[in-house]
Design a protein around this motif. Sequence first.
Motif, short mmCIF file in Angstrom:
data_model
loop_
_atom_site.label_atom_id
_atom_site.label_comp_id
_atom_site.label_asym_id
_atom_site.label_seq_id
_atom_site.Cartn_x
_atom_site.Cartn_y
_atom_site.Cartn_z
N LEU B 28 0.84 -1.21 0.00
CA LEU B 28 0.00 0.00 0.00
C LEU B 28 0.87 1.25 0.00
CD1 LEU B 28 -2.84 -1.03 2.49
CD2 LEU B 28 -3.10 -0.59 0.04
N ASP B 29 1.89 1.26 0.86
CA ASP B 29 2.78 2.42 0.92
C ASP B 29 3.49 2.64 -0.41
OD1 ASP B 29 2.08 2.83 3.53
OD2 ASP B 29 3.85 1.89 4.41
N ALA B 30 4.01 1.54 -0.96
CA ALA B 30 4.72 1.65 -2.23
C ALA B 30 3.78 2.10 -3.35
CB ALA B 30 5.35 0.30 -2.58
N ALA B 31 2.58 1.57 -3.34
CA ALA B 31 1.61 1.91 -4.39
C ALA B 31 1.27 3.40 -4.35
CB ALA B 31 0.35 1.07 -4.25
N THR B 47 6.97 -2.52 -10.58
CA THR B 47 7.64 -1.40 -9.92
C THR B 47 7.18 -1.27 -8.47
OG1 THR B 47 7.63 -0.25 -12.04
CG2 THR B 47 8.15 1.06 -10.08
N ILE B 48 5.88 -1.38 -8.28
CA ILE B 48 5.33 -1.24 -6.93
C ILE B 48 5.85 -2.36 -6.02
CG2 ILE B 48 3.20 -1.33 -5.56
CD1 ILE B 48 1.84 0.02 -8.09
N ALA B 49 5.82 -3.59 -6.54
CA ALA B 49 6.29 -4.72 -5.74
C ALA B 49 7.77 -4.56 -5.40
CB ALA B 49 6.05 -6.03 -6.50
N ALA B 50 8.55 -4.10 -6.38
CA ALA B 50 9.98 -3.90 -6.14
C ALA B 50 10.21 -2.85 -5.05
CB ALA B 50 10.67 -3.48 -7.44
N MET B 58 2.39 -11.12 -4.95
CA MET B 58 1.68 -10.69 -3.73
C MET B 58 0.59 -9.67 -4.04
SD MET B 58 2.66 -12.36 -1.06
CE MET B 58 2.72 -13.79 -2.15
N VAL B 59 0.78 -8.90 -5.12
CA VAL B 59 -0.24 -7.91 -5.49
C VAL B 59 -1.54 -8.61 -5.86
CG1 VAL B 59 -0.89 -6.13 -7.18
CG2 VAL B 59 1.42 -6.15 -6.21
N ASN B 60 -1.41 -9.70 -6.63
CA ASN B 60 -2.61 -10.46 -6.96
C ASN B 60 -3.19 -11.12 -5.72
OD1 ASN B 60 -2.95 -9.99 -9.74
ND2 ASN B 60 -1.21 -11.35 -10.16
N GLU B 67 -5.73 -2.88 -10.31
CA GLU B 67 -6.97 -2.13 -10.09
C GLU B 67 -7.37 -2.14 -8.61
OE1 GLU B 67 -10.17 -3.08 -12.85
OE2 GLU B 67 -11.60 -3.01 -11.19
N GLY B 68 -7.31 -3.32 -8.01
CA GLY B 68 -7.68 -3.42 -6.60
C GLY B 68 -6.69 -2.70 -5.70
N LEU B 69 -5.42 -2.76 -6.07
CA LEU B 69 -4.40 -2.06 -5.30
C LEU B 69 -4.60 -0.55 -5.38
CD1 LEU B 69 -1.81 -2.11 -3.65
CD2 LEU B 69 -0.50 -2.38 -5.76
N PHE B 70 -4.93 -0.09 -6.57
CA PHE B 70 -5.22 1.35 -6.75
C PHE B 70 -6.41 1.77 -5.89
CE2 PHE B 70 -7.46 4.80 -8.92
CZ PHE B 70 -6.45 5.70 -9.15
N ALA B 71 -7.46 0.95 -5.94
CA ALA B 71 -8.68 1.27 -5.19
C ALA B 71 -8.38 1.42 -3.70
CB ALA B 71 -9.75 0.21 -5.42
N GLN B 72 -7.54 0.54 -3.20
CA GLN B 72 -7.29 0.58 -1.76
C GLN B 72 -6.20 1.57 -1.37
OE1 GLN B 72 -7.52 -3.19 0.45
NE2 GLN B 72 -8.22 -4.08 -1.46
#
Lengths: 204, 204
Positions: B28-31, B47-50, B58-60, B67-72
């Motif tokens: 979340l912080d990285a995103a 990039t976000i995972a890195a 882990m994002v999935n 999309e879900g990561l963006f939403a949260q």
Amino acid sequence: MDPVSTEDTTARRRGRRPAGQDTRTALLDAARAVFAENGYERATVRTIAARAGVDAAMVNHWFGGKEGLFAQAVLQLPFSPLELVEALRDGPDEQFGERIVRTFVTRWDGAGGTVFRALIRSVADREEAAAVLHDFFGKFFTELIRGLGSDRAQLRVTLCASQVVGVGMVRYIVRFEPMASAEVETLVAAIAPNLQRYLTGEID
Amino acid sequence: MDPVSTEDTTARRRGRRPAGQDTRTALLDAARAVFAENGYERATVRTIAARAGVDAAMVNHWFGGKEGLFAQAVLQLPFSPLELVEALRDGPDEQFGERIVRTFVTRWDGAGGTVFRALIRSVADREEAAAVLHDFFGKFFTELIRGLGSDRAQLRVTLCASQVVGVGMVRYIVRFEPMASAEVETLVAAIAPNLQRYLTGEID
């Protein structure tokens, strides 16, 4: 030295300065382009006047300065802020909300949404653009709402602003359907009662 | 090749991958950082995972994709969209408007407004970010409003969206007072009845 000031001088030497409403229209068109390209702060009266091919003094004459020009060119107000206040006042108090929705949506629709996007870009980028909006709303709308006999006029102004700006965001930027393509009167029917509550209803 | 993928590989080799909630928080912080820097479209899961020092899978696992990561991360939803729907549902129908105002304002306040600004920048810059918002609202909120027994659910969704987004604009971007500094419950009292009308009232 401003790179466009030469063009400015040339324009005046050639006597290309248009008169009256032409000058006003030319300045509005130029202002929209320059504010969109540069944001509020970096846009100068000199650059805008040069783009319009008129003397910079015309900005003061027609708009009372950069702030007034921004209000009319970018906010698409039909008149000067003072005239807008008169136009919104022109009707029954209980239809005030209707007039707000109809006035803003009609103006913004007429500009194809690009003007609203320029506004949001200006505001998101530059604190000064937000300050101009603040001055504008603060000065004129607070007085208007007090004229309706309402308490907490400043909170009411910001509540109305939130609804109006939000409609612009959804209709022109995020473009959620069906709001993005809805008829103006559909929006008036749906939104005006909520604005009316913000203007004169119980809010606590 | 993505310039951060080396860092990503190194992170995994070193076994720095955090587990469970730590992974989720790190993502979340990285995103938030990567979406703010790059906008929605150019931000990649890799990039976000890195940046988070975790495997991209882990994002999935945690968010069901970008999309879900963006939403949260950017919308600051407290849970997955589906869990949000449950949380908003959790109470009397006639207090639905209250729950919407309280949930969004509390979350955004907690993030100091920067998250909302990142959202607006993403949406103004990238059509895809707007599409994500659209999918999100479309999928979940339309269903919710139908569950309240209301007609014209999609128009109602966009009306609610306009009010919620507008509050964000005024409170975090334009920062009009007194809305910018108002207590959450002041906003709930002022705005919730309007949302409630959009949810279940007459809108034509």
